[in-house]
Scaffold this motif. Structure first.
Motif, short mmCIF file in Angstrom:
data_model
loop_
_atom_site.label_atom_id
_atom_site.label_comp_id
_atom_site.label_asym_id
_atom_site.label_seq_id
_atom_site.Cartn_x
_atom_site.Cartn_y
_atom_site.Cartn_z
N THR A 75 -6.15 -0.52 1.46
CA THR A 75 -7.15 0.64 0.07
C THR A 75 -8.58 0.56 0.56
O THR A 75 -8.89 -0.33 1.45
CB THR A 75 -7.04 -0.05 -0.90
OG1 THR A 75 -7.62 0.42 -2.04
CG2 THR A 75 -7.83 -1.70 -0.85
N ASN A 76 -9.00 1.80 0.71
CA ASN A 76 -10.32 2.32 0.95
C ASN A 76 -11.52 1.56 0.03
O ASN A 76 -12.47 1.88 0.13
CB ASN A 76 -10.82 3.12 0.79
CG ASN A 76 -10.51 4.57 0.28
OD1 ASN A 76 -9.75 3.76 -0.48
ND2 ASN A 76 -10.45 5.47 0.46
N ALA A 122 -2.07 -2.36 -8.94
CA ALA A 122 -2.82 -3.46 -7.94
C ALA A 122 -2.62 -2.16 -6.10
O ALA A 122 -1.78 -1.69 -5.91
CB ALA A 122 -1.83 -4.73 -7.16
N GLU A 123 -4.41 -2.38 -6.05
CA GLU A 123 -4.31 -0.96 -5.11
C GLU A 123 -3.99 -0.98 -3.72
O GLU A 123 -3.44 -2.96 -3.87
CB GLU A 123 -6.01 -1.24 -5.06
CG GLU A 123 -6.43 -0.36 -6.18
CD GLU A 123 -8.54 -0.83 -6.26
OE1 GLU A 123 -8.47 0.12 -4.74
OE2 GLU A 123 -9.22 -0.76 -6.65
N GLU A 125 -4.48 5.41 -1.12
CA GLU A 125 -2.58 4.86 -0.64
C GLU A 125 -1.28 4.93 -0.44
O GLU A 125 -1.28 6.26 -0.27
CB GLU A 125 -2.64 4.69 -2.73
CG GLU A 125 -1.76 4.33 -3.20
CD GLU A 125 -2.94 2.67 -3.32
OE1 GLU A 125 -2.05 1.27 -3.28
OE2 GLU A 125 -4.18 2.71 -3.70
N PRO A 126 -0.97 4.42 -0.06
CA PRO A 126 0.19 4.58 0.64
C PRO A 126 1.45 4.62 -0.05
O PRO A 126 1.80 4.55 -1.16
CB PRO A 126 0.51 3.24 1.07
CG PRO A 126 -0.06 1.94 1.53
CD PRO A 126 -1.34 2.51 -0.12
N GLY A 127 2.26 5.63 0.69
CA GLY A 127 2.47 6.92 -0.56
C GLY A 127 1.90 7.93 -1.14
O GLY A 127 2.59 9.08 -1.66
N LEU A 128 0.80 7.59 -1.51
CA LEU A 128 -0.08 9.29 -2.26
C LEU A 128 -0.10 10.75 -1.64
O LEU A 128 0.87 11.28 -2.59
CB LEU A 128 -1.24 8.33 -2.81
CG LEU A 128 -2.04 9.03 -3.47
CD1 LEU A 128 -1.04 9.93 -5.26
CD2 LEU A 128 -3.33 8.66 -4.39
N ASP A 133 3.54 0.37 -7.73
CA ASP A 133 3.70 -0.37 -9.05
C ASP A 133 4.02 0.71 -10.17
O ASP A 133 4.34 0.32 -11.21
CB ASP A 133 2.27 -0.79 -9.07
CG ASP A 133 1.84 -1.82 -8.17
OD1 ASP A 133 2.98 -2.69 -8.13
OD2 ASP A 133 0.66 -2.16 -8.14
N LEU A 134 3.18 2.10 -9.86
CA LEU A 134 3.92 3.20 -10.77
C LEU A 134 4.98 4.01 -10.91
O LEU A 134 5.75 3.58 -11.79
CB LEU A 134 3.27 4.72 -10.38
CG LEU A 134 1.87 4.17 -10.18
CD1 LEU A 134 0.51 5.35 -9.89
CD2 LEU A 134 0.72 4.60 -12.28
#
Length: 481
Positions: free
Chosen positions: A345-346, A166-167, A57-60, A173-174
């Motif tokens: 996403t994977n 949204a994945e 997830e980008p940014g995670l 979104d969070l």
């Protein structure tokens, strides 16, 4: 009511992991522990290299690097985390039932019930329980019933706090949600205090105007309804895409015209091979089951058609490949670019690629797959889960490649099934030159520039537009001249 200082989240999946990471980042005074009985998943979350965490997830990774082992912890010690926590998020899987009453439609709540029973058995202080999983309306009543019949004197408040992620854009979104929805018992003082405790957590970074509080039933139903409405838009534009292909209209132009209407808006009007993911189909089927259980058969039939249309879109995309290749793909190499259900996403749950691959293998095609994020064994596992053939047969008919150009070499046709941005930057002239001619390109995400692909020589098929080839373009140009 005192401020929450300790949170436990049961479930280290696509919702629990990212959500707790953001809470830990924005609320450094709160200790957040994510627990799961899957020791391999927890080990992956604790990987020293944050790029190897189990969810892409980008940014995670950046957030995990900042907060892990500071105030965010991943553990298999479920009971200990439950005992320490003042607030417990339940974020476990709620798949569609594959057995018994409600098979194929109802949500399987066995993991939710197991969580409730485990909490009830080990809790020795009052807890606020937060439903984070997507659940049928009135599930909170089930949780309350289990938790309050233990006889140990512990008090529980049940809140519904559905995710609207949204994945691929979950972190965004969070961090900047359209709204945060919190449902609870608004008629009871302790219920209102529990709602406020969760509101106070989100207020650390979310404007209070975007935090909506409701009764618990409205919150539960809002999540199912939101996903149903979004999926309905996708199926609606996909239905029009088939009409466009027959009439000479272009679905992109139609969608653009629709989107400029302020009453409709432009989002979720991108026609494609069909929607996937863990939520849309599962939640609509759950909504259908709930409607039927109340005798609302017309309501159930209406929403069921969203799924019918989505399945039809996948089947007709695969059938178009077969028809275009002279009504047979037997022994022909078909390359699928993308296996994840969407870009960034994977996650492969309900991915259109699974259905398309299965259809083409049934037609005796040889399938090549490339996806930049999905692991090889996951691809085979997805195909095996359909139980349409043996694992050995799947591995014989489908090969996974780590290089997209090798995957496309000697292919009769290429189908784009995930809208990965990198696909747009490929050297498509190189790909064309190494394919069997005529070289067919099926764009299931309307990702590529039609004219550019035609100029390279591809026989090009996109969603919601007439079939095009370089020869047709030249003839039309000559007539106009």
């Amino acid at each position: 009511m005192k401020k929450i200082k300790s949170i436990c989240c049961i479930g280290a999946g696509y919702v629990g992991g990212p959500t707790m990471a953001v809470i830990a980042q924005k609320c450094p005074e709160i200790t957040v522990t994510v627990v799961d009985i899957n020791d391999k998943r927890i080990a992956a979350w604790n990987e020293k290299n944050v790029e190897n965490i189990p969810i892409y997830e980008p940014g995670l990774p950046e957030i995990i690097k900042e907060v892990r082992n500071r105030n965010l912890f991943f553990s298999t010690s479920v009971n200990e985390a439950i005992q320490r926590a003042e607030m417990i998020f339940i974020s476990v899987n709620t798949p569609t039932k594959t057995y018994g009453l409600g098979k194929g439609m109802a949500a399987d709540l066995k993991w939710i019930e197991l969580c409730a029973r485990q909490i009830a058995s080990v809790a020795n202080t009052d807890k606020i329980i937060v439903e984070k999983s997507t659940l049928p309306v009135r599930t909170a009543a089930t949780l309350k019933s289990i938790l309050t019949t233990t006889g140990n004197g512990v008090k529980f408040q049940i809140l519904s706090n559905p995710e609207f992620l949204a994945e691929g854009t979950a972190i965004r979104d969070l961090l900047c949600p359209d709204r945060v929805l919190i449902g609870g018992d608004q008629e009871d003082r302790e219920g209102r205090e529990a709602i406020q405790a969760l509101v106070d957590i989100y207020r650390e970074w979310v404007p209070e105007t975007r935090i909506l509080t409701t009764n618990v039933w409205s919150s539960e139903l809002s999540k199912l309804t939101a996903n149903a409405f979004l999926a309905q838009r996708v199926s609606s534009i996909n239905a029009i895409s088939e009409l466009c292909e027959k009439t000479g209209a272009n679905v992109g132009e139609v969608a653009n015209a629709l989107g400029m209407d302020s009453r409709i808006g432009s989002k979720f009007l991108n026609s494609s091979v069909g929607f996937g993911g863990s939520c849309f189909q599962k939640d609509i089927l759950n909504l259908v089951y709930i409607a039927k259980s109340y005798g609302l058969h017309e309501v159930a039939h209406y929403w069921e058609q969203v799924i019918v249309m989505n399945d039809h879109q996948k089947r007709r995309f695969a059938a178009n490949i077969t028809r275009s290749l002279y009504n047979t793909v037997a022994g022909k190499k078909i390359t699928l670019l993308g296996w994840a259900f969407k870009k960034d996403t994977n996650d492969t749950r309900e991915s259109a690629a699974i259905s398309v691959a299965d259809y083409l293998i049934n037609e005796q095609a040889d399938i090549a797959v490339y996806d930049p994020r999905v692991e090889t064994e996951k691809i085979y596992s997805d195909l095996d889960s359909l139980e349409t053939r043996t694992d050995l047969e799947n591995r014989t008919k489908l090969k996974v490649f780590s290089d997209p150009y090798e995957a496309c070499k000697d292919a009769h046709a290429i189908a784009i099934l995930t809208e990965w941005d990198e696909f747009k930057s490929y050297d498509w002239a190189r790909i064309y030159n190494c394919m069997i001619k005529p070289a067919f390109l099926f764009d299931g995400r309307n990702l590529l520039d039609t004219q550019k692909m035609l100029n390279l020589g591809f026989v090009f098929r996109s969603i919601g537009a007439e079939p095009r080839s370089a020869k047709v373009v030249k003839i039309r140009t000559a007539k106009v001249g």
